[in-house]
Scaffold this motif. Structure first.
Motif, PDB file in Angstrom:
ATOM      1  N   TYR A 210       0.916  -1.288  -0.198  1.00 47.20           N
ATOM      2  CA  TYR A 210       0.126   0.023  -0.035  1.00 47.20           C
ATOM      3  C   TYR A 210       1.003   1.287   0.077  1.00 47.20           C
ATOM      4  N   VAL A 211       1.009   2.033  -1.266  1.00 50.07           N
ATOM      5  CA  VAL A 211       1.727   3.208  -1.256  1.00 50.07           C
ATOM      6  C   VAL A 211       0.888   4.341  -1.263  1.00 50.07           C
ATOM      7  N   ARG A 212       1.460   5.410  -0.553  1.00 50.47           N
ATOM      8  CA  ARG A 212       0.780   6.812  -0.368  1.00 50.47           C
ATOM      9  C   ARG A 212       1.953   7.762  -0.711  1.00 50.47           C
ATOM     10  N   LEU A 213       1.632   8.547  -1.650  1.00 51.13           N
ATOM     11  CA  LEU A 213       2.709   9.419  -2.323  1.00 51.13           C
ATOM     12  C   LEU A 213       2.001  11.069  -1.834  1.00 51.13           C
ATOM     13  N   HIS A 214       2.890  11.502  -0.974  1.00 51.65           N
ATOM     14  CA  HIS A 214       2.356  12.771  -0.115  1.00 51.65           C
ATOM     15  C   HIS A 214       2.850  13.938  -0.742  1.00 51.65           C
ATOM     16  N   GLY A 215       3.911  13.714  -1.576  1.00 55.26           N
ATOM     17  CA  GLY A 215       4.817  14.980  -2.140  1.00 55.26           C
ATOM     18  C   GLY A 215       5.975  14.500  -2.460  1.00 55.26           C
ATOM     19  N   ASP A 216       6.714  14.928  -3.726  1.00 50.17           N
ATOM     20  CA  ASP A 216       8.049  14.480  -3.953  1.00 50.17           C
ATOM     21  C   ASP A 216       8.927  15.275  -3.168  1.00 50.17           C
ATOM     22  N   THR A 217       9.090  16.726  -3.108  1.00 55.05           N
ATOM     23  CA  THR A 217       9.875  17.520  -2.625  1.00 55.05           C
ATOM     24  C   THR A 217       9.242  18.529  -1.337  1.00 55.05           C
ATOM     25  N   GLU A 218       7.888  18.700  -1.609  1.00 52.14           N
ATOM     26  CA  GLU A 218       7.010  19.389  -0.653  1.00 52.14           C
ATOM     27  C   GLU A 218       6.044  18.570  -0.404  1.00 52.14           C
ATOM     28  N   LEU A 219       5.785  18.615   1.070  1.00 50.27           N
ATOM     29  CA  LEU A 219       4.658  17.776   1.559  1.00 50.27           C
ATOM     30  C   LEU A 219       3.031  18.300   0.887  1.00 50.27           C
ATOM     31  N   TYR A 220       2.398  17.478   0.252  1.00 46.28           N
ATOM     32  CA  TYR A 220       1.145  17.660   0.003  1.00 46.28           C
ATOM     33  C   TYR A 220       1.210  18.784  -1.290  1.00 46.28           C
ATOM     34  N   ALA A 221       2.291  19.405  -1.593  1.00 48.92           N
ATOM     35  CA  ALA A 221       2.171  20.447  -2.531  1.00 48.92           C
ATOM     36  C   ALA A 221       2.922  20.230  -3.825  1.00 48.92           C
ATOM     37  N   SER A 222       4.116  19.468  -3.864  1.00 45.19           N
ATOM     38  CA  SER A 222       4.847  19.187  -4.984  1.00 45.19           C
ATOM     39  C   SER A 222       4.323  18.206  -5.916  1.00 45.19           C
ATOM     40  N   GLY A 223       4.440  18.394  -6.949  1.00 42.41           N
ATOM     41  CA  GLY A 223       4.292  17.263  -7.994  1.00 42.41           C
ATOM     42  C   GLY A 223       5.361  16.212  -8.224  1.00 42.41           C
ATOM     43  N   TYR A 224       5.323  15.142  -8.925  1.00 50.46           N
ATOM     44  CA  TYR A 224       6.232  14.191  -9.158  1.00 50.46           C
ATOM     45  C   TYR A 224       6.813  14.403 -10.386  1.00 50.46           C
ATOM     46  N   SER A 225       8.197  14.731 -10.590  1.00 47.87           N
ATOM     47  CA  SER A 225       8.685  14.579 -11.845  1.00 47.87           C
ATOM     48  C   SER A 225       8.863  13.449 -12.797  1.00 47.87           C
ATOM     49  N   PRO A 226       9.063  13.641 -14.067  1.00 46.37           N
ATOM     50  CA  PRO A 226       9.002  12.351 -14.686  1.00 46.37           C
ATOM     51  C   PRO A 226       9.876  11.174 -14.353  1.00 46.37           C
ATOM     52  N   ARG A 227      11.159  11.920 -13.925  1.00 45.66           N
ATOM     53  CA  ARG A 227      12.147  10.802 -13.189  1.00 45.66           C
ATOM     54  C   ARG A 227      11.712  10.152 -11.814  1.00 45.66           C
ATOM     55  N   ALA A 228      11.191  10.941 -11.297  1.00 45.89           N
ATOM     56  CA  ALA A 228      10.541  10.324  -9.979  1.00 45.89           C
ATOM     57  C   ALA A 228       9.516   9.349 -10.137  1.00 45.89           C
ATOM     58  N   LEU A 229       8.435   9.587 -11.193  1.00 43.71           N
ATOM     59  CA  LEU A 229       7.327   8.691 -11.503  1.00 43.71           C
ATOM     60  C   LEU A 229       7.989   7.484 -12.046  1.00 43.71           C
ATOM     61  N   ASP A 230       9.239   7.495 -13.041  1.00 45.53           N
ATOM     62  CA  ASP A 230       9.763   6.472 -13.488  1.00 45.53           C
ATOM     63  C   ASP A 230      10.143   5.498 -12.399  1.00 45.53           C
ATOM     64  N   ARG A 231      10.957   6.232 -11.360  1.00 48.28           N
ATOM     65  CA  ARG A 231      11.366   5.342 -10.221  1.00 48.28           C
ATOM     66  C   ARG A 231      10.303   4.748  -9.487  1.00 48.28           C
TER      67      ARG A 231
END
Length: 277
Positions: A210-231
């Motif tokens: 069960y995965v919860r993605l709350h934000g890549d670089t800023e909690l609740y606010a930042s999106g996930y970059s293409p590279r992060a989504l690839d990971r």
């Protein structure tokens, strides 16, 4: 099974951005469910819902859509898992079983201040029903009718397994004993990415990841970059190859990143709402 979706769907800031201009608010769930393979219900965390609400949700989504439900904060944050048999029964009496085969895993999120108490966790895990029929029996025997806004509904169209996942936010859980306890009770450990705000665990403790993605670089606010989504896509493929079921929910809702990130991850995994691989 791999499912990807969002945590909640009713956000004013999404209107005119993800939701088309002029889309009635009552059709937002329908719109989101046509584009995503699962949705995590947040409202069940903040307050008990009504049986009629759950039935309405089921009618608005495709036949094979999956809802994950977040357990009530009264159980996790206020009672802190202590003496919760009656509140747990009341939760199940409030209507979630009416979702039938659309009812997916149950999420239990602990407060950041609550440290590792193995005996308390074990007692709570022992209370959790593992089939919808067990949940119905618990609700019928122990629910508090004064807490419900409508007459209870403990019926389920199907008798199916119930799976549970636990999200923790305190460093004291960084111990092998915690993983062993989850495995012994067949509880999934939530993989929670919180931009470094809270610890992230990736130990596999059940057949559900069960995965919860709350934000890549800023909690609740930042999106996930293409590279992060690839990971993340690579991680999901690895869990899937190991024979595990995976659900992923984006909770970075503040700037409307969540639904677009979820769709982008689905595309990387070759999943569409019509082909839930």
């Amino acid at each position: 099974m791999i499912r990807v979706g969002i945590s909640g769907w009713r956000y004013a800031g999404w209107r005119g951005v993800f939701y088309p201009p002029g889309l009635p608010q009552r059709r937002e769930l329908e719109y989101a469910a046509q584009r995503l393979t699962s949705i995590e219900v947040n409202g069940s965390f903040y307050a008990l819902q009504r049986p009629s609400t759950y039935r309405a949700w089921a009618e608005q989504v495709p036949e094979d859509h999956l809802f994950a439900l977040k357990g009530p904060r009264y159980i996790t944050h206020m009672r802190k898992l202590v003496d919760v048999e009656a509140p747990l029964a009341t939760f199940f009496a409030s209507g979630p079983l009416t979702l039938g085969h659309r009812l997916g895993p149950l999420l239990w999120q602990l407060p950041a201040q609550l440290g590792f108490h193995p005996e308390r966790l074990a007692s709570f895990f022992d209370l959790l029903p593992r089939r919808t029929s067990e949940a119905a029996a618990l609700a019928q025997a122990h629910h508090d009718p004064t807490k419900l806004k409508e007459p209870p509904d403990t019926t389920s169209p199907v008798d199916q397994p119930l799976r549970h996942a636990l999200e923790v936010r305190h460093d004291s859980y960084r111990t092998p004993e915690f993983c062993e306890l989850l495995r012994a009770h067949d509880i999934g450990m939530v993989v929670a990415d919180s931009a470094g705000q809270w610890p992230m665990f990736e130990d596999v403790t059940s057949d559900l990841v069960y995965v919860r993605l709350h934000g890549d670089t800023e909690l609740y606010a930042s999106g996930y970059s293409p590279r992060a989504l690839d990971r993340w896509a690579e991680k999901v493929r690895a869990w899937d190859a190991a024979g595990l079921d995976v659900v992923v929910y984006f909770d970075n809702d503040a700037r409307t990143h969540a639904p677009f990130d979820a769709i982008a991850l689905q595309e990387r995994l070759g999943i569409t709402p019509a082909t839930h691989a």
